[in-house]
Design an enzyme around this catalytic site. Structure first.
Site, short mmCIF file in Angstrom:
data_model
loop_
_atom_site.label_atom_id
_atom_site.label_comp_id
_atom_site.label_asym_id
_atom_site.label_seq_id
_atom_site.Cartn_x
_atom_site.Cartn_y
_atom_site.Cartn_z
N LYS A 158 -45.53 -15.02 -28.00
CA LYS A 158 -44.33 -15.44 -28.69
C LYS A 158 -43.12 -15.20 -27.80
CE LYS A 158 -42.13 -12.21 -29.27
NZ LYS A 158 -41.58 -11.16 -28.36
N TYR A 245 -39.67 -12.20 -35.20
CA TYR A 245 -40.52 -11.49 -36.14
C TYR A 245 -39.93 -11.55 -37.55
CZ TYR A 245 -43.38 -9.50 -32.42
OH TYR A 245 -44.24 -9.34 -31.37
P1 NAD Z 1 -42.77 -8.11 -18.40
O1 NAD Z 1 -41.46 -8.34 -17.73
O2 NAD Z 1 -43.25 -6.71 -18.50
O3 NAD Z 1 -43.92 -8.95 -17.66
C1 NAD Z 1 -43.74 -10.28 -17.24
C2 NAD Z 1 -44.77 -10.62 -16.18
O4 NAD Z 1 -44.50 -11.95 -15.72
C3 NAD Z 1 -44.71 -9.70 -14.96
O5 NAD Z 1 -46.02 -9.41 -14.57
C4 NAD Z 1 -44.05 -10.54 -13.91
O6 NAD Z 1 -44.47 -10.21 -12.60
C5 NAD Z 1 -44.51 -11.94 -14.28
N1 NAD Z 1 -43.63 -12.98 -13.79
C6 NAD Z 1 -44.04 -14.12 -13.20
N2 NAD Z 1 -43.00 -14.87 -12.83
C7 NAD Z 1 -41.89 -14.20 -13.20
C8 NAD Z 1 -40.49 -14.48 -13.06
N3 NAD Z 1 -40.04 -15.60 -12.51
N4 NAD Z 1 -39.63 -13.56 -13.54
C9 NAD Z 1 -40.05 -12.44 -14.14
N5 NAD Z 1 -41.38 -12.12 -14.28
C10 NAD Z 1 -42.28 -12.99 -13.81
O7 NAD Z 1 -42.71 -8.79 -19.83
P2 NAD Z 1 -43.62 -8.50 -21.10
O8 NAD Z 1 -42.94 -7.51 -21.96
O9 NAD Z 1 -45.00 -8.23 -20.67
O10 NAD Z 1 -43.51 -9.91 -21.86
C11 NAD Z 1 -44.27 -11.05 -21.46
C12 NAD Z 1 -44.42 -12.00 -22.66
O11 NAD Z 1 -45.11 -11.33 -23.69
C13 NAD Z 1 -43.09 -12.46 -23.27
O12 NAD Z 1 -43.19 -13.79 -23.68
C14 NAD Z 1 -42.91 -11.56 -24.48
O13 NAD Z 1 -42.16 -12.16 -25.52
C15 NAD Z 1 -44.35 -11.34 -24.90
N6 NAD Z 1 -44.53 -10.04 -25.58
C16 NAD Z 1 -45.13 -10.05 -26.80
C17 NAD Z 1 -45.31 -8.86 -27.48
C18 NAD Z 1 -46.01 -8.85 -28.81
O14 NAD Z 1 -45.99 -7.83 -29.49
N7 NAD Z 1 -46.66 -9.94 -29.20
C19 NAD Z 1 -44.86 -7.66 -26.93
C20 NAD Z 1 -44.28 -7.69 -25.67
C21 NAD Z 1 -44.11 -8.89 -25.01
#
Ligand code: NAD
Length: 392
Positions: A158, A245
């Site tokens: 999401k 949410y």
């Molecule tokens: P994060 O920043 O920790 O991770 C993002 C990942 O994408 C990293 O590994 C990064 O290296 C990679 N990436 C690739 N290209 C990139 C770019 N151009 N810029 C930045 N990062 C890049 O983020 P996250 O918290 O893991 O979130 C990722 C996704 O998961 C989002 O869409 C977020 O909304 C979703 N999420 C959902 C939940 C849930 O409870 N369902 C919780 C957290 C995150």
């Protein structure tokens, strides 16, 4: 993300406890093995026990995680060590050191490790059944479409996309390639939120009269140099990330989508963090056909985490409600009492079972598209200074 509560030594116990709760009890008065009907919020679910059993007996589906950031590292990969119907088969990462680390930690063979350039070769890999997109929001569309073209089922985090147009392209690509698309809406697999669905949709306390929802996470304690504060990558601020949410909560309380929304941006009090097109806070109302109003708010400079409802003959409130664990709820009749479950494991198992038996997910791409339409309308209303926007 402050919702990130690490799973530790108690994880396995918690998951097993939670899983047996769902499968082995007459939860909410529903019959044994009514997992899928609970998941869809009490709605009739066409998948039969035999089909679920057939899926359960088939081999585990292989999942490849795309993007090894915080959510994949701290939640999804550990959850995939507990799942019964899917497993961590592969990874897609742009960082070679992460590939090495994950390879040894999770025994992933070299042939199942991809980077963003080699990603499309996943089409030739029979170990990978499902591609799970866990990238910054604006990248969801590209990788979902590439995964669909590789003929893999997709779970997309999401928000599904950053625009309605992208969400529609993603759905079209999955349909054209005859693969399933599900959204990472983990709360549909979690007992407190499922109880809210039941209380609202089955009118346990009579007709719902109003809903309140708030999800705020203070981003100003950490560095401002993050993709969530960059509109190009995030598509928006707290509404896209955590306010979604509240949109979900209001919709699953009632089992329907709103007819119209009105919204207002909050004041920007922190220029250092909120200077890149991303709102600091937003409040909005969702109007449902039968006159029910959901009053919602979301901020990146505060902390809140609640969903409540008032009905003719009673009320409920869960706070925290969207966090990974530690949920607390009460109703006009007393405390809500459910064990913590490993919701990401339940989510992925539920989605894998559906995919294995050629069923749509209970949180399908269509639901992600619906939510994108609501988010776009909320932003349009806030930009217009609070105009009432109909949801088409
Ligand atoms: P994060 O920043 O920790 O991770 C993002 C990942 O994408 C990293 O590994 C990064 O290296 C990679 N990436 C690739 N290209 C990139 C770019 N151009 N810029 C930045 N990062 C890049 O983020 P996250 O918290 O893991 O979130 C990722 C996704 O998961 C989002 O869409 C977020 O909304 C979703 N999420 C959902 C939940 C849930 O409870 N369902 C919780 C957290 C995150």
């Amino acid at each position: 993300m402050k919702n990130n509560i690490h799973h530790s030594a108690s994880d396995r116990r918690r998951f097993i406890k939670g899983f047996s709760f769902v499968l082995g009890s007459t939860a909410f008065g529903l019959p044994l093995l009514s997992l899928s009907s609970c998941q869809s919020g009490g709605k009739t679910d066409e998948q039969s026990t035999e089909e679920i059993q057939a899926a359960a007996n088939s081999r585990k589906l292989g999942i490849a995680l795309v993007g090894l950031g915080q959510y994949s590292t701290e939640q999804l990969a550990p959850a995939l060590q507990e799942t019964a119907h899917c497993y961590l088969a592969g990874i897609v990462t742009g960082t070679p050191s992460k590939a090495e680390e994950w390879k040894s930690k999770y025994s992933i063979p070299d042939k199942n490790i991809y980077n963003y350039e080699t990603f499309d070769q996943i089409a030739d890999n029979p170990d990978i059944d499902i591609v799970y997109i866990v990238l910054p929001n604006s990248m969801h569309a590209e990788y979902t479409i590439r995964a669909a073209k590789a003929k893999k089922h997709v779970i997309c985090e999401k928000p599904m996309a950053t625009t309605v147009a992208d969400a529609q392209r993603m759905l079209d690509a999955c349909r054209e390639n005859n693969v399933k698309l599900a959204i990472g809406y983990r709360l549909h697999y979690e007992p407190f939120n499922k109880r809210v669905m039941e209380l609202g949709q089955q009118q346990v306390y009579g007709k719902v009269q109003s809903i309140e929802a708030a999800n705020s996470q203070d981003m100003t304690k950490d560095s401002p140099d993050v993709w969530r504060l960059d509109k190009e990558l995030s598509g928006g601020g707290p509404l896209m990330d955590v306010g979604i949410y509240c949109v979900q909560g209001a919709c699953y309380t009632l089992g329907k989508a709103p007819a119209a929304v009105t919204a207002t941006f909050g004041e920007v009090t922190n220029q250092e963090y909120f200077n890149n097109g991303v709102e600091q806070s937003i409040s909005w109302q969702m109007e449902f056909e039968d006159g029910v109003i959901a009053t919602c708010r979301s901020s990146y400079a505060e902390e809140e985490n609640l969903l409540s409802g008032k009905a003719e003959n009673g009320w409920w409130k869960v706070d925290p409600v969207y966090a990974y664990e530690g949920k607390k709820g009460e109703t006009s009749e007393g405390k809500m009492d459910f064990p913590d479950v490993y919701e990401q494991a339940l989510q992925m198992d539920g989605q894998a079972q559906r995919f294995a038996s050629n069923q749509e997910s209970i949180v399908p791409g269509e639901m992600g598209l619906r939510d994108m339409k609501i988010l776009e309308a909320i932003y349009a209303s806030a930009r217009s200074g609070g105009k009432r926007i109909m949801i088409l």
